[in-house]
Motif scaffolding. Structure first.
Motif, PDB file in Angstrom:
ATOM      1  N   LYS A  54       0.831  -1.208   0.000  1.00 16.18           N
ATOM      2  CA  LYS A  54       0.000   0.000   0.000  1.00 16.18           C
ATOM      3  C   LYS A  54       0.866   1.259   0.000  1.00 16.18           C
ATOM      4  O   LYS A  54       0.628   2.196  -0.764  1.00 16.18           O
ATOM      5  N   ASN A  55       1.896   1.285   0.851  1.00 14.39           N
ATOM      6  CA  ASN A  55       2.776   2.451   0.944  1.00 14.39           C
ATOM      7  C   ASN A  55       3.543   2.685  -0.354  1.00 14.39           C
ATOM      8  O   ASN A  55       3.734   3.832  -0.761  1.00 14.39           O
ATOM      9  N   ALA A  56       3.969   1.608  -1.000  1.00 10.65           N
ATOM     10  CA  ALA A  56       4.696   1.745  -2.266  1.00 10.65           C
ATOM     11  C   ALA A  56       3.812   2.404  -3.314  1.00 10.65           C
ATOM     12  O   ALA A  56       4.243   3.321  -4.033  1.00 10.65           O
ATOM     13  N   PHE A  57       2.565   1.964  -3.393  1.00 12.50           N
ATOM     14  CA  PHE A  57       1.646   2.517  -4.389  1.00 12.50           C
ATOM     15  C   PHE A  57       1.304   3.968  -4.076  1.00 12.50           C
ATOM     16  O   PHE A  57       1.270   4.817  -4.971  1.00 12.50           O
ATOM     17  N   GLU A  58       1.067   4.275  -2.809  1.00  9.34           N
ATOM     18  CA  GLU A  58       0.736   5.654  -2.428  1.00  9.34           C
ATOM     19  C   GLU A  58       1.902   6.597  -2.691  1.00  9.34           C
ATOM     20  O   GLU A  58       1.699   7.726  -3.145  1.00  9.34           O
ATOM     21  N   THR A 101       6.983  -2.017  -8.571  1.00  7.49           N
ATOM     22  CA  THR A 101       6.956  -3.173  -9.472  1.00  7.49           C
ATOM     23  C   THR A 101       7.005  -4.483  -8.707  1.00  7.49           C
ATOM     24  O   THR A 101       6.296  -5.435  -9.052  1.00  7.49           O
ATOM     25  N   VAL A 102       7.799  -4.542  -7.653  1.00 10.15           N
ATOM     26  CA  VAL A 102       7.879  -5.769  -6.853  1.00 10.15           C
ATOM     27  C   VAL A 102       6.569  -5.997  -6.110  1.00 10.15           C
ATOM     28  O   VAL A 102       6.034  -7.111  -6.115  1.00 10.15           O
ATOM     29  N   SER A 103       6.026  -4.958  -5.492  1.00 13.74           N
ATOM     30  CA  SER A 103       4.757  -5.087  -4.776  1.00 13.74           C
ATOM     31  C   SER A 103       3.643  -5.540  -5.710  1.00 13.74           C
ATOM     32  O   SER A 103       2.850  -6.429  -5.377  1.00 13.74           O
ATOM     33  N   ALA A 104       3.592  -4.945  -6.890  1.00 11.60           N
ATOM     34  CA  ALA A 104       2.566  -5.329  -7.860  1.00 11.60           C
ATOM     35  C   ALA A 104       2.754  -6.774  -8.314  1.00 11.60           C
ATOM     36  O   ALA A 104       1.771  -7.494  -8.533  1.00 11.60           O
ATOM     37  N   SER A 105       3.988  -7.211  -8.427  1.00  8.75           N
ATOM     38  CA  SER A 105       4.251  -8.606  -8.805  1.00  8.75           C
ATOM     39  C   SER A 105       3.774  -9.574  -7.738  1.00  8.75           C
ATOM     40  O   SER A 105       3.240 -10.643  -8.060  1.00  8.75           O
ATOM     41  N   TYR A 106       3.955  -9.210  -6.486  1.00  4.91           N
ATOM     42  CA  TYR A 106       3.433 -10.052  -5.400  1.00  4.91           C
ATOM     43  C   TYR A 106       1.917 -10.153  -5.495  1.00  4.91           C
ATOM     44  O   TYR A 106       1.355 -11.243  -5.395  1.00  4.91           O
ATOM     45  N   ILE A 107       1.265  -9.026  -5.680  1.00  4.86           N
ATOM     46  CA  ILE A 107      -0.199  -9.021  -5.766  1.00  4.86           C
ATOM     47  C   ILE A 107      -0.665  -9.855  -6.961  1.00  4.86           C
ATOM     48  O   ILE A 107      -1.603 -10.646  -6.853  1.00  4.86           O
ATOM     49  N   ASP A 108       0.008  -9.694  -8.090  1.00  6.13           N
ATOM     50  CA  ASP A 108      -0.325 -10.465  -9.282  1.00  6.13           C
ATOM     51  C   ASP A 108      -0.188 -11.965  -9.009  1.00  6.13           C
ATOM     52  O   ASP A 108      -1.053 -12.760  -9.390  1.00  6.13           O
ATOM     53  N   SER A 109       0.869 -12.352  -8.346  1.00 12.00           N
ATOM     54  CA  SER A 109       1.073 -13.774  -8.057  1.00 12.00           C
ATOM     55  C   SER A 109       0.054 -14.310  -7.063  1.00 12.00           C
ATOM     56  O   SER A 109      -0.447 -15.424  -7.226  1.00 12.00           O
ATOM     57  N   ILE A 110      -0.259 -13.513  -6.059  1.00  6.05           N
ATOM     58  CA  ILE A 110      -1.241 -13.945  -5.057  1.00  6.05           C
ATOM     59  C   ILE A 110      -2.619 -14.090  -5.691  1.00  6.05           C
ATOM     60  O   ILE A 110      -3.315 -15.083  -5.468  1.00  6.05           O
ATOM     61  N   LEU A 111      -3.020 -13.123  -6.499  1.00  7.62           N
ATOM     62  CA  LEU A 111      -4.373 -13.114  -7.060  1.00  7.62           C
ATOM     63  C   LEU A 111      -4.527 -13.940  -8.333  1.00  7.62           C
ATOM     64  O   LEU A 111      -5.576 -14.551  -8.551  1.00  7.62           O
ATOM     65  N   ASN A 112      -3.491 -13.946  -9.166  1.00  4.91           N
ATOM     66  CA  ASN A 112      -3.613 -14.566 -10.484  1.00  4.91           C
ATOM     67  C   ASN A 112      -2.757 -15.816 -10.671  1.00  4.91           C
ATOM     68  O   ASN A 112      -2.825 -16.447 -11.718  1.00  4.91           O
ATOM     69  N   ASN A 136      -4.853   0.859  -7.071  1.00  5.86           N
ATOM     70  CA  ASN A 136      -3.677   1.686  -6.783  1.00  5.86           C
ATOM     71  C   ASN A 136      -2.412   1.088  -7.388  1.00  5.86           C
ATOM     72  O   ASN A 136      -1.504   1.822  -7.783  1.00  5.86           O
ATOM     73  N   ALA A 137      -2.348  -0.235  -7.462  1.00  6.55           N
ATOM     74  CA  ALA A 137      -1.204  -0.877  -8.116  1.00  6.55           C
ATOM     75  C   ALA A 137      -1.146  -0.454  -9.577  1.00  6.55           C
ATOM     76  O   ALA A 137      -0.075  -0.110 -10.098  1.00  6.55           O
ATOM     77  N   VAL A 138      -2.277  -0.472 -10.240  1.00  4.10           N
ATOM     78  CA  VAL A 138      -2.346  -0.073 -11.652  1.00  4.10           C
ATOM     79  C   VAL A 138      -1.926   1.382 -11.809  1.00  4.10           C
ATOM     80  O   VAL A 138      -1.104   1.721 -12.679  1.00  4.10           O
ATOM     81  N   LYS A 139      -2.442   2.269 -10.976  1.00  5.00           N
ATOM     82  CA  LYS A 139      -2.073   3.691 -11.049  1.00  5.00           C
ATOM     83  C   LYS A 139      -0.571   3.879 -10.815  1.00  5.00           C
ATOM     84  O   LYS A 139       0.089   4.650 -11.514  1.00  5.00           O
ATOM     85  N   ALA A 140      -0.043   3.184  -9.823  1.00  2.31           N
ATOM     86  CA  ALA A 140       1.380   3.311  -9.494  1.00  2.31           C
ATOM     87  C   ALA A 140       2.264   2.770 -10.617  1.00  2.31           C
ATOM     88  O   ALA A 140       3.288   3.368 -10.951  1.00  2.31           O
ATOM     89  N   ILE A 143       5.808  -4.445 -17.881  1.00  3.45           N
ATOM     90  CA  ILE A 143       5.028  -3.625 -16.942  1.00  3.45           C
ATOM     91  C   ILE A 143       3.598  -3.466 -17.457  1.00  3.45           C
ATOM     92  O   ILE A 143       2.627  -3.575 -16.694  1.00  3.45           O
ATOM     93  N   GLU A 144       3.447  -3.234 -18.745  1.00  2.50           N
ATOM     94  CA  GLU A 144       2.111  -3.086 -19.322  1.00  2.50           C
ATOM     95  C   GLU A 144       1.297  -4.378 -19.197  1.00  2.50           C
ATOM     96  O   GLU A 144       0.089  -4.327 -18.937  1.00  2.50           O
ATOM     97  N   GLU A 145       1.935  -5.521 -19.353  1.00  2.00           N
ATOM     98  CA  GLU A 145       1.244  -6.803 -19.164  1.00  2.00           C
ATOM     99  C   GLU A 145       0.801  -6.970 -17.711  1.00  2.00           C
ATOM    100  O   GLU A 145      -0.304  -7.465 -17.444  1.00  2.00           O
TER     101      GLU A 145
END
Length: 136
Positions: free
Chosen positions: A32-36, A53-64, A95-99, A128-130
């Protein structure tokens, strides 16, 4: 730039965040802090770009269930994802997408550095776009 390839985890700074997340009692707060930080920055510094990018990758792996290319010697990423596969991070997707969009903008040090590499810049930006598309 301490990068050896165009992947999100092909950089020493990315692994600094893997360690920080792995050792955290509240990884969702780190995400959350990284995105904000990115969304509020006039210019996003190198380290902060990697935090996104790392935080978003974690979220992507957890969710997808996405399995990014990580250094074979560092399995902490996959161990963390397996241990935290039930962590509810869905609310962080917008917020991940915006960041991530900030990371590939002209207001990003990492983007600025990658534009100097005519061969790999399109691949880096494409990754990153993917990631953005998977998190939409």
């Amino acid at each position: 730039m301490g990068a050896w390839g165009h992947g999100i985890f092909d950089d020493d700074t990315a692994y600094d965040y893997v360690d920080e997340i792995d050792n955290s009692d509240n990884p969702k707060e780190i995400f959350k802090n990284a995105f904000e930080t990115a969304m509020n920055a006039e210019y996003l510094e190198y380290d902060d770009c990697h935090a996104v990018t790392v935080s978003a990758s974690y979220i992507d792996s957890i969710l997808n269930g996405t399995k990014p290319r990580v250094d074979a010697e560092d399995e902490n990423f996959f161990q963390f994802v397996e241990k935290n596969k039930h962590l509810d991070v869905t609310d962080l997707k917008p917020n991940a997408v915006k960041a991530l969009k900030v990371v590939i903008s002209d207001n990003s040090e990492l983007n600025e550095l990658w534009t100097d590499n005519e061969e790999l810049y399109p691949k880096w930006k494409g990754d990153i776009e993917e990631l953005i598309e998977r998190l939409k």
